[in-house]
Design an enzyme around this catalytic site. Structure first.
Site, PDB file in Angstrom:
ATOM      1  N   HIS A 132     -23.406   5.642  -3.810  1.00  0.00           N
ATOM      2  CA  HIS A 132     -22.151   6.285  -3.404  1.00  0.00           C
ATOM      3  C   HIS A 132     -21.025   5.979  -4.385  1.00  0.00           C
ATOM      4  CE1 HIS A 132     -18.674   6.830  -0.538  1.00  0.00           C
ATOM      5  NE2 HIS A 132     -19.440   7.793  -0.049  1.00  0.00           N
ATOM      6  N   ASP A 158     -15.911   0.614  -3.641  1.00  0.00           N
ATOM      7  CA  ASP A 158     -17.063   1.361  -3.119  1.00  0.00           C
ATOM      8  C   ASP A 158     -18.313   0.487  -3.148  1.00  0.00           C
ATOM      9  OD1 ASP A 158     -18.959   3.735  -2.730  1.00  0.00           O
ATOM     10  OD2 ASP A 158     -17.026   4.743  -2.789  1.00  0.00           O
ATOM     11  N   SER A 179     -15.592  11.854   1.007  1.00  0.00           N
ATOM     12  CA  SER A 179     -15.835  10.867  -0.049  1.00  0.00           C
ATOM     13  C   SER A 179     -15.864  11.524  -1.413  1.00  0.00           C
ATOM     14  CB  SER A 179     -17.195  10.187   0.153  1.00  0.00           C
ATOM     15  OG  SER A 179     -17.176   9.311   1.228  1.00  0.00           O
ATOM     16  N   PRO A 239      -6.466  30.278   5.284  1.00  0.00           N
ATOM     17  CA  PRO A 239      -6.434  29.735   6.644  1.00  0.00           C
ATOM     18  C   PRO A 239      -7.719  30.056   7.417  1.00  0.00           C
ATOM     19  CG  PRO A 239      -4.469  31.046   6.175  1.00  0.00           C
ATOM     20  CD  PRO A 239      -5.427  31.266   5.040  1.00  0.00           C
TER      21      PRO A 239
END
Ligand SMILES: *[C@@H]1O[C@H](CO)[C@@H](O)[C@H](O)[C@H]1NC(C)=O
Ligand SMILES: *[C@@H]1O[C@H](CO)[C@@H](O)[C@H](O)[C@H]1NC(C)=O
Ligand SMILES: *[C@@H]1O[C@H](CO)[C@@H](O)[C@H](O)[C@H]1NC(C)=O
Length: 468
Positions: A222, A186, A398, A436
């Site tokens: 991040h 990362d 992520s 769903p």
């Protein structure tokens, strides 16, 4: 000058007929900027066969996982040394003018940062190079929402995603990832953050092929956020608060990278080396059990396959974010498109897929993602104001991906030395249906499993542990 330049390019063009293929954007960049980052490939590269042979030999001798990795490493480096000899000699002659050279045994390529026109011209005369080109650009998968969260308002206890997959059920059994090492590919890691500081394995724990930092750092955030979700041990942010991590900073402070940096990190994880250079003390006994990859390309299918195959032989689970390009079908990012990837979609706290999570099938009609995990409004550690106690809430695949990496650490705590196939089987066996949304992609409704929206469903820590 103009005459000189056209003569040079005429020379290159002639050489290119007999020798390597130089792509036109490389020539243009060299013409405009004087230098370029290049990726060199070789005619006699036989990576797949060399690797498979070395792995089967080590296994036939009853070798441990470390022995298998060592055998793969020895065979592929010998193969690269032989295939790359004349190119490396040529690069060495130009050493003072290039920025950095990273030999890549895992794909049998060479990454050169800041190659000059003269070097490229000389390489073009070598008969054993198949291609010289600019590596394709990629980067992290941008979160779809981001919000700074003051520490005082981070709820104590466990975050919603940790509760949704019921990680505390494992902790209650004494399973927290203790003794297990996981990897993060990362933007780096803020290892001084209170949530991470006791979790960094400093020994062969860091490599930065893109900005060349020799000690662990994260100027983007991040990487720090995703590692916090894997194992952060403050405020209930992490799935495996007993585990340790290592980090390869394949992306820069803007979250950008090239395929050459991703490959350089890929080989770091198989046999982690010192931060100075891939040739400095590679240790195949220090590999992690999984690597979290919250990055990906729109397109560029297949470019990471050699790395993923090597990881699997090395016992390293390849966990990739699906991408944030939902809700249209066929939006899974590469390398998540590859059959061998454990591809992760994002769910919300209503146990439904999020509206941003990329959707399969892959272009080869593989059902993707593989599984899903919480990815909306995920609170984890951050890098705000240069503080070691900062947090942010972010949404994206992520954020889903590191939940799966944390679960893999728990699986290895319960049962060491699992193969990647065993890990994947346990993830799938434990996956739970989601609510769903009535969507269909690739002819499969999201009420049947696996489907192209959530794969086999949302991960469950106790169910996957029970399936081992
Ligand atoms: C796992 O592998 C390591 C290294 O090969 C070995 O030392 C250890 O005994 C193995 N553990 C189990 C539980 O099989
Ligand atoms: C993890 O579990 C081990 C025992 O397996 C224990 O010694 C350790 O304190 C635990 N770590 C955390 C952070 O809970
Ligand atoms: C894609 O795969 C699904 C099953 O996973 C199948 O029903 C469908 O016919 C396939 N489509 C194509 C174009 O091959």
């Amino acid at each position: 000058m103009k005459l000189f330049t056209s003569l040079v390019f005429l020379g290159l063009a002639c050489a290119a007929l007999s020798a390597p293929i130089l792509d036109s954007s490389l020539l243009r960049t060299l013409q405009e900027k004087g230098t370029a980052d290049i990726l060199i490939s070789f005619k006699n590269a036989d990576v797949k066969n060399v690797r498979t042979r070395a792995v089967s030999q080590a296994r036939a001798l009853g070798g441990s996982l470390t022995a298998v990795r060592q055998s793969m490493f020895d065979a592929l480096t010998a193969h690269a040394d032989e295939t790359q000899a004349s190119a490396l000699k040529m690069i060495n002659k130009h050493r003072s003018s290039v920025k950095r050279v990273i030999p890549l045994w895992i794909t049998n390529q060479i990454s050169v940062k800041g190659a000059t026109l003269k070097l490229v011209e000389d390489l073009a005369l070598l008969g054993d190079i198949s291609e010289v080109r600019i590596p394709s650009e990629g980067g992290l998968i941008e979160p779809v929402t981001y919000r700074e969260v003051p520490e005082s308002s981070v709820q104590a206890g466990e975050q919603w995603g940790i509760l949704a997959i019921d990680a505390p059920a494992a902790w209650a059994q004494g399973i927290n990832g203790s003794g297990v090492v996981i990897g993060s590919l990362d933007t780096g890691a803020r290892i001084s953050h209170v949530a991470l500081r006791s979790h960094y394995r400093a020994d062969h724990g860091w490599f930065d092929p893109i900005e060349d930092y020799l000690t662990a750092t994260d100027y983007q955030g991040h990487g720090t956020h995703t590692i916090g979700t894997m194992l952060g041990s403050v405020n209930g942010i992490g799935v495996a608060p007993g585990a340790k991590f290592i980090s390869c900073k394949g992306m820069d402070r803007y979250g950008d990278a090239t395929e050459a940096d991703f490959i350089a990190c890929g080989q770091f994880f198989v046999c982690p080396h010192l931060p100075t250079d891939p040739r400095d003390d590679p240790r195949c006994d220090l590999a992690p059990v999984a690597v979290g990859n919250s990055w990906g390309y729109v397109g560029n299918d297949g470019f990471y396959d050699a790395v993923i195959d090597a990881w699997i032989d090395a016992g390293i689970a390849p966990v990739f974010a699906a991408g944030n390009e939902g809700t249209s079908c066929y939006t899974i990012r590469s390398p998540g498109t590859t059959a061998q990837s454990i591809t992760v979609g994002a769910t919300n706290n209503q146990n439904q897929m999020t509206d941003f999570s990329s959707v399969g099938p892959s272009h080869q009609n593989l059902t993707k993602p593989t599984i899903s995990a919480p990815g909306q409004d995920i609170i984890s550690c951050y890098i705000n104001a240069d503080s070691d106690t900062s947090y942010s809430s972010q949404s994206g695949t992520s954020m889903a991906t590191p939940h799966v990496v944390g679960l893999i650490a728990l699986l290895h705590h319960k049962k060491p030395n699992l193969t990647v196939a065993q890990v994947q089987a346990a993830l799938i066996a434990g996956a739970q249906p989601t609510t769903p949304t009535g969507k269909t992609c690739g002819g499969i409704a999201d009420s049947t499993y696996p489907n192209n929206h959530v794969g086999y469903g949302q991960i469950s820590v106790p169910a996957s542990l029970a399936a081992l």
